[in-house]
Design a protein around this motif. Structure first.
Motif, short mmCIF file in Angstrom:
data_model
loop_
_atom_site.label_atom_id
_atom_site.label_comp_id
_atom_site.label_asym_id
_atom_site.label_seq_id
_atom_site.Cartn_x
_atom_site.Cartn_y
_atom_site.Cartn_z
N ASN A 1 0.47 -0.90 -0.07
CA ASN A 1 0.03 0.12 -0.17
C ASN A 1 0.83 1.10 -0.26
O ASN A 1 0.34 2.45 -0.11
CB ASN A 1 -0.92 0.06 1.25
CG ASN A 1 -1.82 -0.91 1.33
OD1 ASN A 1 -2.78 -1.12 0.23
ND2 ASN A 1 -2.32 -1.40 2.15
N TYR A 2 1.64 1.24 -0.41
CA TYR A 2 3.27 2.29 -0.34
C TYR A 2 2.33 3.23 -1.19
O TYR A 2 2.62 2.76 -1.95
CB TYR A 2 4.45 1.65 -0.02
CG TYR A 2 5.39 2.48 -0.15
CD1 TYR A 2 5.86 3.46 0.26
CD2 TYR A 2 6.20 3.40 -1.40
CE1 TYR A 2 6.73 4.81 0.89
CE2 TYR A 2 6.95 4.23 -1.46
CZ TYR A 2 7.19 5.20 -0.53
OH TYR A 2 7.73 6.30 -0.02
N ARG A 3 3.09 4.11 -0.55
CA ARG A 3 2.56 5.54 -2.04
C ARG A 3 3.87 6.28 -1.77
O ARG A 3 3.62 6.94 -0.17
CB ARG A 3 1.70 6.06 -1.60
CG ARG A 3 1.22 7.01 -2.58
CD ARG A 3 -0.35 7.13 -3.31
NE ARG A 3 -0.25 8.71 -3.88
CZ ARG A 3 -0.59 8.50 -5.38
NH1 ARG A 3 -0.20 8.02 -6.08
NH2 ARG A 3 -1.22 9.96 -5.45
N PRO A 4 4.87 7.16 -2.46
CA PRO A 4 5.91 8.02 -1.77
C PRO A 4 4.99 9.33 -1.83
O PRO A 4 4.28 9.95 -2.52
CB PRO A 4 6.85 7.88 -3.00
CG PRO A 4 5.93 7.46 -4.35
CD PRO A 4 4.79 6.50 -3.85
N LEU A 5 4.96 10.28 -0.68
CA LEU A 5 4.71 11.66 -0.10
C LEU A 5 6.24 12.02 0.56
O LEU A 5 7.14 11.67 0.86
CB LEU A 5 3.58 11.44 0.48
CG LEU A 5 2.62 9.83 0.26
CD1 LEU A 5 1.29 10.25 1.24
CD2 LEU A 5 1.28 10.31 -0.53
N ARG A 6 5.17 13.66 0.71
CA ARG A 6 6.24 14.81 1.34
C ARG A 6 6.88 14.19 2.28
O ARG A 6 6.30 13.57 3.40
CB ARG A 6 5.14 15.71 1.49
CG ARG A 6 5.81 16.73 1.76
CD ARG A 6 4.62 18.08 2.19
NE ARG A 6 5.76 18.60 2.11
CZ ARG A 6 5.70 18.96 3.98
NH1 ARG A 6 4.75 18.01 4.74
NH2 ARG A 6 5.97 20.34 4.65
N ARG A 7 8.23 13.92 2.60
CA ARG A 7 8.73 13.76 3.67
C ARG A 7 9.00 12.74 3.80
O ARG A 7 9.89 11.81 4.84
CB ARG A 7 7.84 14.28 4.95
CG ARG A 7 8.35 15.78 5.36
CD ARG A 7 7.29 16.27 6.55
NE ARG A 7 7.48 15.54 7.67
CZ ARG A 7 6.04 14.88 9.14
NH1 ARG A 7 5.52 15.51 8.10
NH2 ARG A 7 6.94 14.06 9.37
N GLY A 8 8.61 11.50 3.56
CA GLY A 8 8.94 9.90 3.07
C GLY A 8 10.24 9.74 2.80
O GLY A 8 10.92 10.68 2.38
N THR A 9 11.12 8.90 3.29
CA THR A 9 12.29 8.11 3.67
C THR A 9 11.96 7.06 2.62
O THR A 9 11.35 6.25 2.93
CB THR A 9 13.33 9.41 4.73
OG1 THR A 9 12.56 7.37 6.00
CG2 THR A 9 12.74 9.91 4.96
#
Length: 134
Positions: free
Chosen positions: A3-11
């Motif tokens: 369910n991962y989605r790259p979002l702002r602040r993600g690392t």
């Protein structure tokens, strides 16, 4: 499937050169005007080494960045920032090539974003893309 989605602040942690580096997601996905694909900017941090020049636009330390991967003075390597398609990132997370980590704390993230404004090393392609994000 994740369910991962790259979002702002993600690392994310993945190989960049011979060793794994922490990579920071700079923006929530936006459609890249060139590729027409939802995309984000990624930038990695690298340890500061004695006698080696580095971009001083943003230095993260355990004192100013409470993130488990930041355990020594490190700099943001703006020269190697790049635009990456969201689907490609998700696929690499799913196959285990990219490891997800906790989001960067907001105050440290703001320092990284500010560095994009002052670093002279940001690639022009990234500068143009970021104009669509902020």
């Amino acid at each position: 499937m994740t369910n991962y989605r790259p979002l702002r602040r993600g690392t994310l942690v993945f190989l960049s050169g011979p060793v794994p580096h922490l990579h920071i997601v700079i923006n929530d996905p936006v459609v890249n005007p060139i590729t027409k694909l939802p995309s984000v900017v990624l930038v990695n941090i690298s340890s500061i080494r004695d006698g080696v020049r580095y971009d001083e636009a943003c230095v993260l330390t355990p004192d100013n960045c409470a993130h488990s991967f930041v355990n020594r003075p490190s700099y943001v390597l703006y020269a190697r920032s790049y635009v990456k398609a969201v689907d490609d990132i998700i696929q690499r997370v799913e196959i285990g090539e990219f490891e997800t980590r906790d989001p960067l704390p907001e105050d440290a993230f703001e320092m990284v974003v500010q560095g994009f404004r002052v670093s002279r090393s940001v690639p022009p392609k990234v500068q143009r893309f970021l104009k669509h994000c902020f």
